[in-house]
Design an enzyme around this catalytic site. Sequence first.
Site, PDB file in Angstrom:
ATOM      1  N   ASN A   4     -10.355   7.690  10.215  1.00 18.20           N
ATOM      2  CA  ASN A   4      -8.996   8.632  11.457  1.00 18.20           C
ATOM      3  C   ASN A   4      -9.905   9.290  11.835  1.00 18.20           C
ATOM      4  OD1 ASN A   4      -6.686   8.391  10.583  1.00 18.20           O
ATOM      5  ND2 ASN A   4      -6.754  10.457  10.147  1.00 18.20           N
TER       6      ASN A   4
ATOM      7  N   CYS B 187      21.330  -7.953  -4.757  1.00 20.75           N
ATOM      8  CA  CYS B 187      20.420  -9.330  -5.172  1.00 20.75           C
ATOM      9  C   CYS B 187      19.796  -9.615  -4.980  1.00 20.75           C
ATOM     10  CB  CYS B 187      21.964 -10.738  -4.716  1.00 20.75           C
ATOM     11  SG  CYS B 187      21.733 -10.833  -3.058  1.00 20.75           S
TER      12      CYS B 187
ATOM     13  N   HIS C  96       5.494   0.575   1.316  1.00 21.35           N
ATOM     14  CA  HIS C  96       6.570   0.785   2.216  1.00 21.35           C
ATOM     15  C   HIS C  96       7.771  -0.749   2.060  1.00 21.35           C
ATOM     16  CE1 HIS C  96       4.803   4.970   3.199  1.00 21.35           C
ATOM     17  NE2 HIS C  96       4.886   4.249   1.663  1.00 21.35           N
TER      18      HIS C  96
ATOM     19  N   SER D   1      -4.689   6.623   8.558  1.00 17.80           N
ATOM     20  CA  SER D   1      -3.634   7.112   7.505  1.00 17.80           C
ATOM     21  C   SER D   1      -3.478   8.517   7.263  1.00 17.80           C
ATOM     22  CB  SER D   1      -3.650   6.997   6.028  1.00 17.80           C
ATOM     23  OG  SER D   1      -2.526   7.560   5.384  1.00 17.80           O
ATOM     24  N   SER D   2      -3.017   9.343   7.650  1.00 21.41           N
ATOM     25  CA  SER D   2      -2.747  11.204   6.800  1.00 21.41           C
ATOM     26  C   SER D   2      -2.665  10.799   5.956  1.00 21.41           C
ATOM     27  CB  SER D   2      -1.888  11.847   8.221  1.00 21.41           C
ATOM     28  OG  SER D   2      -0.109  11.226   7.859  1.00 21.41           O
TER      29      SER D   2
ATOM     30  N   THR E 199      -1.981   1.194  15.829  1.00 26.24           N
ATOM     31  CA  THR E 199      -1.636   2.131  17.430  1.00 26.24           C
ATOM     32  C   THR E 199      -1.508   1.283  18.408  1.00 26.24           C
ATOM     33  OG1 THR E 199      -2.961   3.744  16.664  1.00 26.24           O
ATOM     34  CG2 THR E 199      -1.212   4.011  16.627  1.00 26.24           C
TER      35      THR E 199
ATOM     36  N   CYS F 209      26.568  -8.134   2.400  1.00 28.69           N
ATOM     37  CA  CYS F 209      25.565  -9.544   1.785  1.00 28.69           C
ATOM     38  C   CYS F 209      26.967 -10.471   1.336  1.00 28.69           C
ATOM     39  CB  CYS F 209      24.804  -9.386   1.248  1.00 28.69           C
ATOM     40  SG  CYS F 209      23.742 -10.670  -0.208  1.00 28.69           S
TER      41      CYS F 209
HETATM   42  P1  NAD Z   1       0.973   8.298   9.830  1.00 28.44           P
HETATM   43  O1  NAD Z   1       1.706   8.690  11.249  1.00 28.44           O
HETATM   44  O2  NAD Z   1       1.058   9.839   9.092  1.00 28.44           O
HETATM   45  O3  NAD Z   1      -0.888   8.923  10.121  1.00 28.44           O
HETATM   46  C1  NAD Z   1      -1.083   7.929  11.274  1.00 28.44           C
HETATM   47  C2  NAD Z   1      -3.211   8.512  11.111  1.00 28.44           C
HETATM   48  O4  NAD Z   1      -3.582   7.773  12.054  1.00 28.44           O
HETATM   49  C3  NAD Z   1      -2.856   9.867  11.864  1.00 28.44           C
HETATM   50  O5  NAD Z   1      -3.814  10.671  11.222  1.00 28.44           O
HETATM   51  C4  NAD Z   1      -3.650   9.447  13.246  1.00 28.44           C
HETATM   52  O6  NAD Z   1      -4.364  10.106  13.876  1.00 28.44           O
HETATM   53  C5  NAD Z   1      -4.321   8.372  13.235  1.00 28.44           C
HETATM   54  N1  NAD Z   1      -4.393   6.856  14.364  1.00 28.44           N
HETATM   55  C6  NAD Z   1      -3.654   6.740  14.776  1.00 28.44           C
HETATM   56  N2  NAD Z   1      -3.527   5.609  15.952  1.00 28.44           N
HETATM   57  C7  NAD Z   1      -5.298   6.035  15.048  1.00 28.44           C
HETATM   58  C8  NAD Z   1      -6.547   5.736  16.013  1.00 28.44           C
HETATM   59  N3  NAD Z   1      -6.198   4.135  16.992  1.00 28.44           N
HETATM   60  N4  NAD Z   1      -7.803   5.113  15.859  1.00 28.44           N
HETATM   61  C9  NAD Z   1      -7.936   5.915  14.689  1.00 28.44           C
HETATM   62  N5  NAD Z   1      -6.799   7.095  13.944  1.00 28.44           N
HETATM   63  C10 NAD Z   1      -5.658   6.739  14.952  1.00 28.44           C
HETATM   64  O7  NAD Z   1       0.358   7.312   9.114  1.00 28.44           O
HETATM   65  P2  NAD Z   1       1.112   6.649   7.871  1.00 28.44           P
HETATM   66  O8  NAD Z   1       0.169   8.181   7.054  1.00 28.44           O
HETATM   67  O9  NAD Z   1       0.983   5.737   7.907  1.00 28.44           O
HETATM   68  O10 NAD Z   1       2.758   7.092   7.745  1.00 28.44           O
HETATM   69  C11 NAD Z   1       3.863   6.762   8.599  1.00 28.44           C
HETATM   70  C12 NAD Z   1       4.678   5.904   7.040  1.00 28.44           C
HETATM   71  O11 NAD Z   1       5.648   6.081   8.504  1.00 28.44           O
HETATM   72  C13 NAD Z   1       4.081   4.861   6.479  1.00 28.44           C
HETATM   73  O12 NAD Z   1       4.210   5.234   5.563  1.00 28.44           O
HETATM   74  C14 NAD Z   1       4.556   3.753   7.389  1.00 28.44           C
HETATM   75  O13 NAD Z   1       5.740   3.311   6.157  1.00 28.44           O
HETATM   76  C15 NAD Z   1       5.760   3.868   8.273  1.00 28.44           C
HETATM   77  N6  NAD Z   1       4.979   3.732   9.773  1.00 28.44           N
HETATM   78  C16 NAD Z   1       4.624   2.141   9.325  1.00 28.44           C
HETATM   79  C17 NAD Z   1       4.056   2.070  11.130  1.00 28.44           C
HETATM   80  C18 NAD Z   1       3.515   0.648  11.106  1.00 28.44           C
HETATM   81  O14 NAD Z   1       4.056  -0.322  10.423  1.00 28.44           O
HETATM   82  N7  NAD Z   1       2.880   0.369  12.076  1.00 28.44           N
HETATM   83  C19 NAD Z   1       4.176   2.907  12.387  1.00 28.44           C
HETATM   84  C20 NAD Z   1       4.417   3.819  12.233  1.00 28.44           C
HETATM   85  C21 NAD Z   1       5.105   4.767  10.151  1.00 28.44           C
HETATM   86 ZN    ZN Z   2      23.625  -9.906  -1.921  1.00 25.55          ZN
END
Ligand code: NAD
Ligand code: ZN
Length: 253
Positions: free
Chosen positions: A225, A137, A126, A200-201, A33, A160
């Site tokens: 978190n 392919c 993911h 991660s949540s 973030t 493709c």
């Molecule tokens: P989530 O959005 O469910 O959880 C993110 C967690 O991080 C939250 O609990 C939030 O409170 C915490 N958070 C956010 N910024 C923070 C900070 N600066 N300091 C401390 N805590 C902080 O994310 P998730 O569980 O990873 O699931 C979302 C899914 O969506 C992932 O599996 C992924 O595939 C996808 N996704 C990826 C991205 C990326 O690649 N950057 C972004 C959004 C969603």
């Molecule tokens: Zn293909």
Amino acid sequence: MMPSDLGTSVARLHDLVAEAAAILPFTGAGISTECGIPDFRSPGGLWEKTRPIPFDAFMASAAMRAEAWRRRFAMQGHFGQARPGRGHRALASLYRAGKVPAVVTQNIDNLHQLSGVAPADVVELHGNTTYAACLDCEQRYELDWVKARFEAAGEQPPECACGGYIKTATVSFGQAMPAAAMARAEALADTCDLFIAIGSSLVVWPAAGFPLRAKKRGAKLVIVNREPTDFDEIADLVIRQDIGDALAPFIAD
Ligand code: NAD
Ligand code: ZN
């Protein structure tokens, strides 16, 4: 334990890192973030604005595939410009120091690779949104190419040469988890002595099973978190602070 101040949290994490031989960082959207990529579940996160397109909907209609691409191109301002943050850089430092054999991530933003972790050592549960692939392919396609063809064809997504649909190399809801990445993540969880869940949540299964798996086997568990998670109670250390602030002291370059 959950220290109330950053200094004590960092000191405790420092001890756990020093004691550990094999650290497994497990990262989610929260580590990125500060890099300008919103997470899903925070207030104002992506989840509130647009529900993700499930895999069966993508497969079922050309209109949905076009919509998926429009949304992806609209996100390019976030994903295309993002640079690794303090959390990524701290983990890359521990990787270079030989403390971290590999990083397991739910993220799709390629930022662990950009921070210096070898692509072979970034286990993506993911997938990756910074390129595309044919669903049949597996031929890789670059997003610029897809975008140029999409626009030239009046917003029709290109297919493709084999006839398969091209999709960002991500795992959508309803799409099978990548078997090799899952197996590697399980093996890492089974051999680490310190598991650090970062940003991660921990609600998306099966990925959320990893902290429990490592902990049950006897690894120490740390959760970084800013919001509570369901696993805080069993963690050895909960750091409910900003990820960049908590991990910056571990940046070695
Ligand atoms: P989530 O959005 O469910 O959880 C993110 C967690 O991080 C939250 O609990 C939030 O409170 C915490 N958070 C956010 N910024 C923070 C900070 N600066 N300091 C401390 N805590 C902080 O994310 P998730 O569980 O990873 O699931 C979302 C899914 O969506 C992932 O599996 C992924 O595939 C996808 N996704 C990826 C991205 C990326 O690649 N950057 C972004 C959004 C969603
Ligand atoms: Zn293909």
